[in-house]
Design a protein around this motif. Sequence first.
Motif, PDB file in Angstrom:
ATOM      1  N   PRO A   9       0.834  -1.196   0.000  1.00 36.20           N
ATOM      2  CA  PRO A   9       0.000   0.000   0.000  1.00 36.20           C
ATOM      3  C   PRO A   9       0.869   1.247   0.000  1.00 36.20           C
ATOM      4  N   GLU A  11       2.081   5.346   0.243  1.00 29.00           N
ATOM      5  CA  GLU A  11       2.512   6.130   1.398  1.00 29.00           C
ATOM      6  C   GLU A  11       1.407   6.456   2.397  1.00 29.00           C
ATOM      7  N   ARG A  16      -2.310   2.745   6.841  1.00 29.33           N
ATOM      8  CA  ARG A  16      -1.263   3.678   7.268  1.00 29.33           C
ATOM      9  C   ARG A  16      -1.683   5.119   7.075  1.00 29.33           C
ATOM     10  N   GLY A  17      -2.772   5.344   6.349  1.00 27.25           N
ATOM     11  CA  GLY A  17      -3.254   6.703   6.150  1.00 27.25           C
ATOM     12  C   GLY A  17      -4.285   7.050   7.199  1.00 27.25           C
TER      13      GLY A  17
END
Lengths: 161, 161
Positions: A9, A11, A16-17
């Motif tokens: 996945p 950035e 992670r978002g």
Amino acid sequence: MSKAAKVLPGEGTGKRGPDGYLGYLLRQAANGYRHRVETSLRETGLTQPQFAALTMLDAYPEHSSADLARIALLTPQTMSTILQNLENAALIRRHPHQEHGRKRRIELTDAGRQVLVRAKRLVYALEIELAEGFSEEEQLTVRRWLVAAGRRSFEEGANKP
Amino acid sequence: MSKAAKVLPGEGTGKRGPDGYLGYLLRQAANGYRHRVETSLRETGLTQPQFAALTMLDAYPEHSSADLARIALLTPQTMSTILQNLENAALIRRHPHQEHGRKRRIELTDAGRQVLVRAKRLVYALEIELAEGFSEEEQLTVRRWLVAAGRRSFEEGANKP
DNA sequence: ACAATAATATCAGAGTTCTGACAATGAGCA
DNA sequence: TGCTCATTGTCAGAACTCTGATATTATTGT
């Protein structure tokens, strides 16, 4: 590199978002910020906890190791370790406490005071960066959340640090 | 206890309340939350990073140690340590990678899968607690801020973890 | 005054995280 | 082919953080 690794996945996406778990995001944010602080403090040789301890000692020179641990929400053992390292680096000095056999009086050395001045400049620049892009109201929300996240259900633990 | 100690700033006031530095609040929040997670996970014997690693491995079984380090924004050395501890606890297994001499394939053991199921229940309860008292919009603000705090100016470091 | 309790400080051991250094494998280029 | 470079993994050493245990000193209760 295996095919699967290509599908990592990106950035700021997925878990992670902004869709990720709050606890996971919290850990990463703290890790990332600590890393930036210590990179910036490299020239002073201080770590983030050492900087925090020096700042507290400078503001409240009367406090003992146990006091500082309470303020910083750390165990006495942890604070003891940090202070030992500061003492080995000759940035603080500890004298026996008058009227007290066990307590010890903690003082910044001249070197400690000088390092702290330089470190404050470096860290405050990063502190400003932390707020960039967020309105006053949003910052207040974040502060409220951080305080709540650090303190929620803190009364059931036996060794309440 | 000296007179000065009596004047310790109260629980949610001064530099420790919503008026404190964001960096300081961030460190305390992460410490406090990690502490709660590990207290809750006590029965499973897992730490917060071990739980995170197991969760990632379960979701992406193809990933190597280096992949996981990139995803979690940790250095390869750190992830290596965590995986060694998981392997010593027999919660994961590592086989040589076919078509690859150096890479290693990582798998959860049966014990690892069982522990993970229990741990997820415990951690998700805390995750819900983290959001309590904050509106959807406020939570989104917090998430955005955490992502930004973890990633800001991440490109100037040499050892970019 | 004496015993019980609380507070202070530290030792020991473990896990996480970093920096720095290194070996082994894989990929690309002259 | 052989050289170089990137990737993967690990060892060593340090700091932080916890739990658990222990010694010393202060306070409190009877």
